[in-house]
Each structure stands twice: as structure tokens, then as C-alpha cells.
Design a protein around this motif. Structure first.
Motif, PDB file in Angstrom:
ATOM      1  N   TYR A  51       9.044 -26.216 -36.756  1.00  0.00           N
ATOM      2  CA  TYR A  51       8.325 -27.497 -36.652  1.00  0.00           C
ATOM      3  C   TYR A  51       8.425 -28.261 -37.969  1.00  0.00           C
ATOM      4  CZ  TYR A  51       4.454 -30.762 -35.842  1.00  0.00           C
ATOM      5  OH  TYR A  51       3.681 -31.883 -35.694  1.00  0.00           O
ATOM      6  N   ALA A  52       8.198 -27.580 -39.086  1.00  0.00           N
ATOM      7  CA  ALA A  52       8.236 -28.233 -40.406  1.00  0.00           C
ATOM      8  C   ALA A  52       9.646 -28.737 -40.735  1.00  0.00           C
ATOM      9  CB  ALA A  52       7.753 -27.267 -41.479  1.00  0.00           C
ATOM     10  N   ASP A 103      10.097 -31.847 -38.787  1.00  0.00           N
ATOM     11  CA  ASP A 103       9.225 -32.888 -39.324  1.00  0.00           C
ATOM     12  C   ASP A 103       9.850 -33.529 -40.561  1.00  0.00           C
ATOM     13  OD1 ASP A 103       6.901 -34.453 -39.414  1.00  0.00           O
ATOM     14  OD2 ASP A 103       5.872 -33.029 -40.721  1.00  0.00           O
ATOM     15  N   ARG A 104      10.450 -32.716 -41.412  1.00  0.00           N
ATOM     16  CA  ARG A 104      11.116 -33.256 -42.611  1.00  0.00           C
ATOM     17  C   ARG A 104      12.328 -34.098 -42.239  1.00  0.00           C
ATOM     18  NH1 ARG A 104      10.030 -27.957 -44.588  1.00  0.00           N
ATOM     19  NH2 ARG A 104      12.173 -27.306 -44.169  1.00  0.00           N
ATOM     20  N   GLY A 164      12.790 -35.939 -39.500  1.00  0.00           N
ATOM     21  CA  GLY A 164      12.418 -37.220 -38.924  1.00  0.00           C
ATOM     22  C   GLY A 164      13.042 -37.465 -37.568  1.00  0.00           C
ATOM     23  N   ALA A 220       7.955 -30.522 -29.252  1.00  0.00           N
ATOM     24  CA  ALA A 220       9.350 -30.874 -29.515  1.00  0.00           C
ATOM     25  C   ALA A 220      10.014 -31.269 -28.213  1.00  0.00           C
ATOM     26  CB  ALA A 220      10.084 -29.700 -30.160  1.00  0.00           C
ATOM     27  N   ARG A 258      14.148 -32.932 -31.582  1.00  0.00           N
ATOM     28  CA  ARG A 258      13.244 -33.775 -32.370  1.00  0.00           C
ATOM     29  C   ARG A 258      11.809 -33.381 -32.044  1.00  0.00           C
ATOM     30  NH1 ARG A 258      16.999 -37.111 -29.933  1.00  0.00           N
ATOM     31  NH2 ARG A 258      18.387 -38.274 -31.345  1.00  0.00           N
ATOM     32  N   LEU A 259      10.902 -33.749 -32.950  1.00  0.00           N
ATOM     33  CA  LEU A 259       9.493 -33.596 -32.628  1.00  0.00           C
ATOM     34  C   LEU A 259       9.109 -34.599 -31.557  1.00  0.00           C
ATOM     35  CD1 LEU A 259       7.767 -33.040 -36.075  1.00  0.00           C
ATOM     36  CD2 LEU A 259       8.569 -31.331 -34.436  1.00  0.00           C
ATOM     37  N   ARG A 270       1.958 -36.498 -30.312  1.00  0.00           N
ATOM     38  CA  ARG A 270       1.414 -35.172 -30.617  1.00  0.00           C
ATOM     39  C   ARG A 270      -0.006 -35.350 -31.130  1.00  0.00           C
ATOM     40  NH1 ARG A 270       5.872 -35.746 -33.588  1.00  0.00           N
ATOM     41  NH2 ARG A 270       4.802 -35.456 -35.578  1.00  0.00           N
ATOM     42  N   PRO A 319      -0.252 -28.313 -34.953  1.00  0.00           N
ATOM     43  CA  PRO A 319       0.740 -27.610 -34.117  1.00  0.00           C
ATOM     44  C   PRO A 319       0.321 -26.191 -33.753  1.00  0.00           C
ATOM     45  CG  PRO A 319       1.580 -27.969 -36.351  1.00  0.00           C
ATOM     46  CD  PRO A 319       0.354 -28.805 -36.207  1.00  0.00           C
TER      47      PRO A 319
END
Length: 333
Positions: free
Chosen positions: A251-252, A255-256, A258, A300, A313-314, A318, A322
Motif C-alpha cells: 500500500y505504501a 501511495d508513494r 501516485g 487498490a 493503483r490505490l 478510500r 488501510p
């Protein structure tokens, strides 16, 4: 009096020794069979002979799953004992999958340069001399009971590490034989599998299997690797925690990145930078499992082409943390 005798056999694989369990009862049985090597065959034959059970005296060979360190010697042992090999039908299907179908499933995946498709050819896994003609496979079914005389082993379906993985539960003595579903100090890998070209999300399936095992009142657990142990709950908690942490790391990573998203191999390289080249199948399996969890949690989404060239992608919408969305999938009952 019936007894369980663990026999540790060396393997040529990174996992190290594998356990074969000899059930010394009125109807002698092996749980798993060891890898297809002369060294393992000689050790197993000698130890069984020392226990008063020559190969031809075996009455059952039950294999928890189709991986070569567990099924490798099963056919040659069954030939000598003139008995069938017991294996779940889904694992027999995968074991007999043609190499063209197995390799073709990965066409179009953005795989590392060192990827070796021969690992999916079961003829490569088990040399011909360990696959004698005339051996039959008798399907294992969930809920079936195997009676060895004074012991009764219930077949428990625990899919995930393989599609047809089973455990054996001896309720009277509260013994559980888990194959590779529970291994002390290690989080087993739910591998990438498909049935007729459709990929099966194995990590959610595997976590559900762990939830099923929590219901058993186990006194001694006999794993496929490592020493027998008593605290099943602690190992289950450690494995679930491992996948919670890995899913949050995925997830992280997204997230980084984008909204442009990342492919499976890109995410796996961030998650396992040291293993992506040396163990691509292993790390892609774990990464894809985490992505399946994130998709099911609504965190995701995947878009683009089918199979490996999908972009992850995320999810755009949301709410909350998470971990709160993941926990119901990790702790289902």
C-alpha cells in the motif's frame, strides 16, 4: 501402541530438510514422501527398515501437496509397495499440467531477465526414474477419514500454498499434520496458480485456511519443515501479522507512486529488492497475494491488460486507515 516417527530428509532446495512422517500402526502409512533424490531415497528406505517396516509393507502414502520435496519419491515408493499415491485432485491436476500450459500462463508478464520457465515443467521437477509406470493416484477428499488401525486421520482441506493442499487431523491424540500450511518461524508462500488459464487468488484462500485451523484443539503440530511444536495459535498469529505488514508495505509503495500506478514486477522489486532477481516466482507470488488482499479490501484497483501487464493503483475513494480495511480479511472466522 501406535506412534509417529518423524524422518528428516535432506533436499536440494533452499528450504532445507523436509519431514516425512511414518505412522507406525497396524496399517503402516507415510505422510509425505520426500524429494526425488537418491540420497533421500536411501535414507528413507534404511530408516523404515530399521523401524521394522520395509517399503513393501507400507499400506498408505498420503501426500499433503504436490511440491517436489513432498511428492518427489511418492511414485517410486508406491511402485515398490504396490499401493496408490493419495493426493488431492487439484494438486494432481497441477502436477500433471503440461509445461506448455503452465509456461504459457505467464506470457505477457513483465518478468525478470533471469526467469526460468522450466521450473513449471513437472518433468523437470521429478526425474523419470522417480516416475515409474503403472502407479495410480487415488484422490483425497476433504472430510475423508484414513484408518490405520488405532489411529484415524481426517483429511482437512487447507488450500493456499497449493490449490489442493491438505492437512491430517488425528482428533483422539489432537495431532495435526500441516505439510507446508504452518511452518515454525516461516510465513508460507501462497503460490501463483491457475486453472484452465484463470488465476486463483491464493493468499485470501490461504488466510481462510488458517482461520479454519484455529478451530482445532491441537496438542502437537507436525509441520512439513522444522520440529513438531505445540503453540499453533502463536504461529498462526505470526503468519497473519507477516501478511498484514507486507500488504501495508505494498500500500505504501503505491501511495508513494501516485496515480500513475505500477506493474507487478515494479512493486515486487520495491518490496523484495534483494530477491527479485534470484527468486522471482517466490516474490511475485507474495506481492500478487498482497495486491489481491488490497483489492478485496477496496484499497487498490487494477487496470490495463490482462495477466501480468496490469497496472495497480490505490483506489480513488478510500476511507479510514488501510489496516482497518485489511483486518476483516486477515482475521476472518
Amino acid at each position: 501402541m501406535a506412534r509417529i516417527v518423524p524422518i528428516a530428509l535432506p533436499t536440494p532446495y533452499p528450504v532445507g530438510d523436509v519431514n516425512v512422517y511414518f505412522v507406525d500402526d497396524e496399517q503402516p502409512m507415510l505422510i509425505d514422501a520426500g524429494p526425488p533424490t537418491q540420497e533421500a531415497y536411501s535414507i528413507l528406505k534404511e530408516q523404515l527398515q530399521a523401524l521394522g517396516c520395509p517399503l513393501e509393507a507400507l499400506k498408505e502414502i498420503v501426500v499433503t501437496h504436490f511440491h517436489p520435496d513432498h511428492v518427489g519419491l511418492a511414485q517410486i515408493l508406491a511402485k515398490e509397495a504396490a499401493i496408490p499415491v493419495r493426493l488431492h485432485p487439484l494438486d494432481l491436476y497441477t502436477l500433471r499440467l503440461s509445461s506448455e500450459k503452465a509456461i504459457g500462463f505467464f506470457d505477457g508478464w513483465d518478468l525478470p531477465p533471469g526467469w526460468d520457465p522450466s521450473q513449471f515443467d513437472t518433468n523437470h521437477w521429478i526425474p523419470a526414474r522417480y516416475r515409474p509406470s503403472g502407479v495410480t493416484f487415488l484422490p483425497l477428499e476433504a472430510g475423508e477419514v484414513i484408518d490405520t488401525g488405532s489411529l484415524r486421520f481426517e483429511v482437512v482441506a487447507v488450500p493456499g500454498h497449493s490449490l489442493g493442499h491438505v492437512a491430517l487431523w488425528e482428533e483422539k491424540n489432537r495431532w495435526l499434520f500441516t505439510g507446508d500450511t504452518v511452518i515454525p518461524g516461516l510465513a508460507p508462500n501462497p503460490m501463483i496458480y491457475h486453472v484452465e488459464g484463470e488465476r486463483v487468488p491464493t493468499l485470501p484462500m490461504y488466510l481462510n485456511s488458517l482461520s479454519q485451523l484455529r478451530r482445532l484443539d491441537v496438542e502437537t503440530l507436525y509441520p512439513g519443515h522444522g520440529a513438531p511444536f505445540a503453540d499453533l495459535a502463536a504461529e498462526l498469529d505470526a503468519t497473519v501479522d507477516h501478511y498484514r505488514q507486507k500488504a501495508l508495505e505494498v500500500y505504501a509503495i503505491m501511495d508513494r507512486q501516485g496515480p500513475s500506478g505500477l506493474g507487478l514486477r515494479q512493486i515486487a522489486a520495491c518490496l523484495y529488492p534483494r530477491q527479485i532477481e534470484s527468486q522471482p516466482y517466490m516474490v511475485l507470488s507474495k506481492t500478487l497475494g498482497c495486491l489481491d488482499l488490497l483489492e478485496r479490501a477496496g484499497l487498490a484497483q487494477a487496470a490495463g491488460g490482462s495477466r501480468g501487464r496490469r497496472i495497480y493503483r490505490l483506489a480513488a475513494e478510500r476511507e479510514g486507515e488501510p489496516v482497518d480495511a485489511l483486518n476483516p480479511l486477515l482475521c476472518s472466522d
